[in-house]
Design an enzyme around this catalytic site. Structure first.
Site, PDB file in Angstrom:
ATOM      1  N   LYS A 186      30.750  29.636  33.011  1.00  0.00           N
ATOM      2  CA  LYS A 186      31.875  29.205  32.190  1.00  0.00           C
ATOM      3  C   LYS A 186      31.398  28.679  30.816  1.00  0.00           C
ATOM      4  O   LYS A 186      30.207  28.575  30.561  1.00  0.00           O
ATOM      5  CB  LYS A 186      32.676  28.133  32.939  1.00  0.00           C
ATOM      6  CG  LYS A 186      33.340  28.679  34.225  1.00  0.00           C
ATOM      7  CD  LYS A 186      34.299  29.822  33.949  1.00  0.00           C
ATOM      8  CE  LYS A 186      35.410  29.971  34.976  1.00  0.00           C
ATOM      9  NZ  LYS A 186      34.986  30.475  36.305  1.00  0.00           N
TER      10      LYS A 186
HETATM   11  C1  LIG Z   1      36.089  30.174  37.579  1.00  0.00           C
HETATM   12  C2  LIG Z   1      37.546  30.053  37.835  1.00  0.00           C
HETATM   13  C3  LIG Z   1      38.069  29.205  38.808  1.00  0.00           C
HETATM   14  C4  LIG Z   1      37.225  28.483  39.807  1.00  0.00           C
HETATM   15  O1  LIG Z   1      36.167  27.807  39.359  1.00  0.00           O
HETATM   16  P1  LIG Z   1      34.844  27.594  40.255  1.00  0.00           P
HETATM   17  O2  LIG Z   1      34.194  26.461  39.541  1.00  0.00           O
HETATM   18  O3  LIG Z   1      34.028  28.851  40.178  1.00  0.00           O
HETATM   19  O4  LIG Z   1      35.268  27.239  41.616  1.00  0.00           O
HETATM   20  C5  LIG Z   1      39.445  29.084  38.907  1.00  0.00           C
HETATM   21  N1  LIG Z   1      40.271  29.780  38.122  1.00  0.00           N
HETATM   22  C6  LIG Z   1      39.810  30.628  37.182  1.00  0.00           C
HETATM   23  C7  LIG Z   1      40.770  31.347  36.321  1.00  0.00           C
HETATM   24  C8  LIG Z   1      38.435  30.815  37.025  1.00  0.00           C
HETATM   25  O5  LIG Z   1      37.981  31.689  36.135  1.00  0.00           O
END
Ligand SMILES: *Cc1c(COP(=O)(O)O)cnc(C)c1O
Length: 396
Positions: A186
């Site tokens: 992210k």
């Molecule tokens: C990455 C993501 C999540 C979940 O995040 P994690 O930290 O990987 O559990 C939820 N919603 C969206 C749109 C994402 O891209």
């Protein structure tokens, strides 16, 4: 998009402070922790950065969504409206609290279509959950108007758009609550981690308890804490929070680089008349982690995606993707759950065995998203731009 590209001395320093004390947990051990409270410090930094009164860290974006839903009182029998284009975590958290995911079409923003949301409202609807996909935002004014009119909760899944804004306000802070992911790929990363922001003290207090087994955190002795509600363990560790602290300080640099590079790509692709771009409800608040564009039809788009890949340009053709678009979510459509759903949820999920989404298909089948990296040199960006334009032209 990926903050991990700029992992360095700053992250190591923060992590080392935790390692030196040996206190890897965010609560307790006051005497041994050498004054380091990385999770608390990161929460305060998030509040300041996003201009949000309350922030709660969690172990992941998925657990942040689950915690937010629990704190907002969403549960069995409640319908939560969400888009067909998102990451599987969005519906996983709905199912984890026993609520009913109601998937509706997206529009050319690649996020929830306000008209589709309004058409899906029933007496059971409790919340609307836009997902700010691929670095940019949903049409929040329109969605907020609908939520206000029907007295619905607005929960922003901003996991992919940390640092973005809409009309001057941070994404995540506009609804009743908003969530972020700090997983490894992210905008900024903790390694694994997540966060919730809210303007409501009540929602925050519930999140605080829920992510730590229900602890009220009012005393100085953990063992003597009271447990006003049931909870889970969705805590972040001090090690992960330490990484996030260093990454947060780099956010503005990341956004600046991404915006600059994206503009170069977008300007170049604009010269091709067959290309149209994803609509951005507030372009100035785009985090620019991705450039999303449309081509006239599925065949041309498939060809362009293949040409781009052959030229070494990473791109996502989400129509064929197993994780971000409903078309290939067989496990979801067939309710392939390891444990039994409640009977109401089981019955409600039946609809997905046959339901089609032609409006979303018509958009996603013509869409390509290409990620913007942080580490590209200027000559590399020029070369990539040329390759990108050539690859798309060759498909038309
Ligand atoms: C990455 C993501 C999540 C979940 O995040 P994690 O930290 O990987 O559990 C939820 N919603 C969206 C749109 C994402 O891209």
């Amino acid at each position: 998009m990926p903050g991990f590209e700029f992992f360095g001395a700053e992250e190591r320093k923060e992590v080392n402070e935790v390692l030196e004390s040996g206190i890897l947990m965010r609560y307790g051990f006051d005497a041994q922790r050498n004054g380091h409270w990385k999770a608390k410090e990161l929460e305060l930094a998030l509040c300041e950065k996003l201009n949000a009164p309350y922030a709660q860290l969690t172990s992941s974006g998925t657990s942040a969504l689950t915690t937010a839903m629990a704190a907002l009182g969403l549960g069995a029998g409640d319908e939560i409206i969400m888009p067909t284009f998102t990451f599987v975590a969005s519906f996983e958290s709905v199912l984890s609290v026993g609520a009913i995911p109601v998937l509706v079409d997206i529009d050319d923003t690649l996020t929830l279509s306000p008209a589709a949301v309004e058409a899906a409202i029933t007496p059971k609807t409790k919340a609307v959950m836009p997902v700010h996909m691929c670095g940019s935002m949903a049409d929040l004014d329109a969605l907020k108007t609908i939520c206000d009119k029907h007295n619905l909760i607005l929960l922003e899944d901003a996991c992919q758009s940390f640092g973005g804004t809409y009309k001057g306000k941070a994404l995540g802070t506009i609804g009743d609550a908003g969530t972020f992911s700090f997983d490894f790929v992210k905008t900024i990363t903790c390694g694994e981690g997540g966060g919730i922001v809210t303007n409501s003290k009540d929602v925050y207090t519930k999140c605080d308890a829920y992510q730590d087994h229900g602890h009220d955190h009012l005393g100085i002795d953990r063992g003597a804490d009271l447990h006003p509600y049931l909870g889970y363990n969705y805590r972040i560790s001090e090690l992960h929070a330490a990484v996030g602290l260093a990454q947060l300080r780099k956010l503005d640099t990341f956004l600046e680089i991404q915006r600059k590079t994206k503009k170069i790509f977008k300007d170049a692709l604009s010269a091709i008349p067959e290309v149209s771009f994803r609509r951005l409800p507030d372009e100035s608040g785009d985090t620019a982690t991705f450039l999303g564009f449309f081509l006239p039809d599925e065949d041309t788009t498939r060809k362009a995606a293949a040409n781009l890949k052959a030229a070494g340009i990473v791109n996502f053709y989400y129509y064929d993707n197993n994780w971000h678009y409903i078309r290939n979510w067989q496990h979801f459509k067939q309710s392939q759950s390891l444990s039994r759903f409640g009977s109401e949820l089981q019955a409600a999920m039946k609809v997905y065995e046959t339901k089609e989404f032609p409006v979303s298909d018509a958009l996603i089948s013509r869409c390509i998203c290409t990620p913007i990296n942080l580490g590209w040199s200027e000559p590399e960006i020029v070369e990539r731009t040329e390759k990108m334009v050539a690859a798309v032209r060759a498909a038309i």
